[in-house]
Design an enzyme around this catalytic site. Structure first.
Site, mmCIF file in Angstrom:
data_model
loop_
_atom_site.group_PDB
_atom_site.id
_atom_site.type_symbol
_atom_site.label_atom_id
_atom_site.label_comp_id
_atom_site.label_asym_id
_atom_site.label_seq_id
_atom_site.Cartn_x
_atom_site.Cartn_y
_atom_site.Cartn_z
ATOM 1 N N THR A 137 0.290 -2.236 -1.070
ATOM 2 C CA THR A 137 1.017 -2.757 -0.947
ATOM 3 C C THR A 137 1.313 -2.393 -2.860
ATOM 4 O OG1 THR A 137 3.437 -3.683 -0.390
ATOM 5 C CG2 THR A 137 1.852 -4.776 -0.630
ATOM 6 N N LYS A 193 -1.260 0.383 -5.159
ATOM 7 C CA LYS A 193 -1.242 1.881 -4.442
ATOM 8 C C LYS A 193 -1.661 2.871 -5.970
ATOM 9 C CE LYS A 193 2.809 1.090 -1.645
ATOM 10 N NZ LYS A 193 4.044 1.738 -0.745
ATOM 11 N N ASN A 234 -1.161 4.504 -0.184
ATOM 12 C CA ASN A 234 -1.265 2.797 0.618
ATOM 13 C C ASN A 234 -1.858 2.576 1.582
ATOM 14 O OD1 ASN A 234 -0.280 4.941 2.376
ATOM 15 N ND2 ASN A 234 1.144 3.493 3.535
ATOM 16 N N ASP A 282 2.675 7.125 3.983
ATOM 17 C CA ASP A 282 4.288 6.617 3.629
ATOM 18 C C ASP A 282 4.779 7.526 3.493
ATOM 19 O OD1 ASP A 282 3.947 3.919 2.821
ATOM 20 O OD2 ASP A 282 3.588 4.017 0.283
#
Length: 294
Positions: free
Chosen positions: A70, A74, A95, A115
């Site tokens: 996080t 990233k 991620n 994501d």
């Protein structure tokens, strides 16, 4: 469960970030391990700064399955990887680090981006069979880049991106160029009132701003009596609902909570790290319980 399905033991995984104590990733991944019968698998949260990241990645051995990453890691993790999958490379954000044992002393580190998967799956929950021809993105950070990729997958390649400062959009503009999408960038004023028409007319609105940063937009929607016609996904899920989600719902719009993106991106991480189909229902139940307790 058959013994052959339970023979893999002792692997580790973790979520890294700074700060990271608030992360719900351990809840999701541990629930998946329990449901899959992965005895001895561990998942923890490790507070890690950008400066600490290289040493931690270098210490990973074959006992590790992978890492969830996080902010602010990233981008910082990319130079530390052996391979970056095409989607993550185009988005410019990783991620997920998957550890692939090679039989040698050092495993191979592969960077991916789940994501985008999480955003697409969450938005489809709200959209149903509806198509996406117009969209608005609030914010210009790493999640905004993943959002552009997700919207392109859903059929919208020219969304409007609303930002507080056009001078901070360079990274997102470069990512958009790599994706072959053509967003329109506009300034989000401090009151949010000037963008109400764009928000109300969009098929999809994705808010990628930090917690409470979209509250002025929420106030503008509530006081103007705006009637949203599309689906809102606010990636923030604390507080739940956010002020923006509450205003959008009160105006008659469809809201998808940010926890749905969290669930789906974590499920894809589980698939990549374990090689098993993720137990989505068990993960969903654990997530809802954790959010209710919080």
């Amino acid at each position: 469960m058959a013994g052959s399905e339970r023979r893999v033991t002792g692997r580790r995984a973790a979520v890294l970030g700074h700060p990271v104590a608030h992360s719900l990733s351990p809840v999701l991944h541990r629930a998946a391990y329990d449901a899959l019968g992965l005895d001895g698998w561990r998942y923890e949260a490790i507070d890690t700064t950008e400066e600490q990241l290289p040493a931690l990645v270098a210490s990973l051995d074959a006992s590790w399955a992978g890492l969830s990453l996080t902010m602010p890691l990233k981008h910082a993790v990319i130079p530390l990887l052996d391979h970056v999958d095409p989607l993550a490379n185009v988005v410019g954000a990783v991620n997920t680090l998957v550890v692939q044992p090679t039989g040698g002393r050092r495993p191979t580190f592969v960077g991916t981006n789940t994501d985008v998967h999480g955003l697409v799956a969450a938005l489809r929950e709200g959209l149903g069979e509806r198509s996406v021809t117009s969209a608005v993105v609030l914010g210009a950070g790493a999640t905004a880049a993943s959002t552009l990729a997700a919207l392109a997958e859903l059929g919208c390649t020219s969304p409007t991106v609303l930002v507080r400062s056009l001078g901070r959009t360079g990274g997102l503009q470069r990512a958009a160029h790599r994706m072959g999408v053509e967003p329109r960038f506009e300034v989000l004023d401090s009151s949010g009132a000037s963008v109400l028409g764009r928000l109300a007319g969009a098929d999809v609105v994705v808010a990628t701003l930090p917690s409470h940063a979209a509250d002025p937009v929420a106030d503008a929607i509530a006081t103007s009596g705006t009637t949203p016609g599309g689906v809102l996904l606010d990636v923030v899920y604390d507080p739940r609902p956010t002020a923006l989600s509450a205003a959008w719902s009160a105006g008659g719009g469809t809201v998808v909570g940010g926890e749905r993106m969290l669930l789906h991106q974590a499920a894809e991480q589980v698939r990549l790290m374990t090689g098993r189909l993720p137990p989505l229902a068990a993960m969903d139940t654990a997530l809802e319980s954790a959010l209710a307790t919080a």
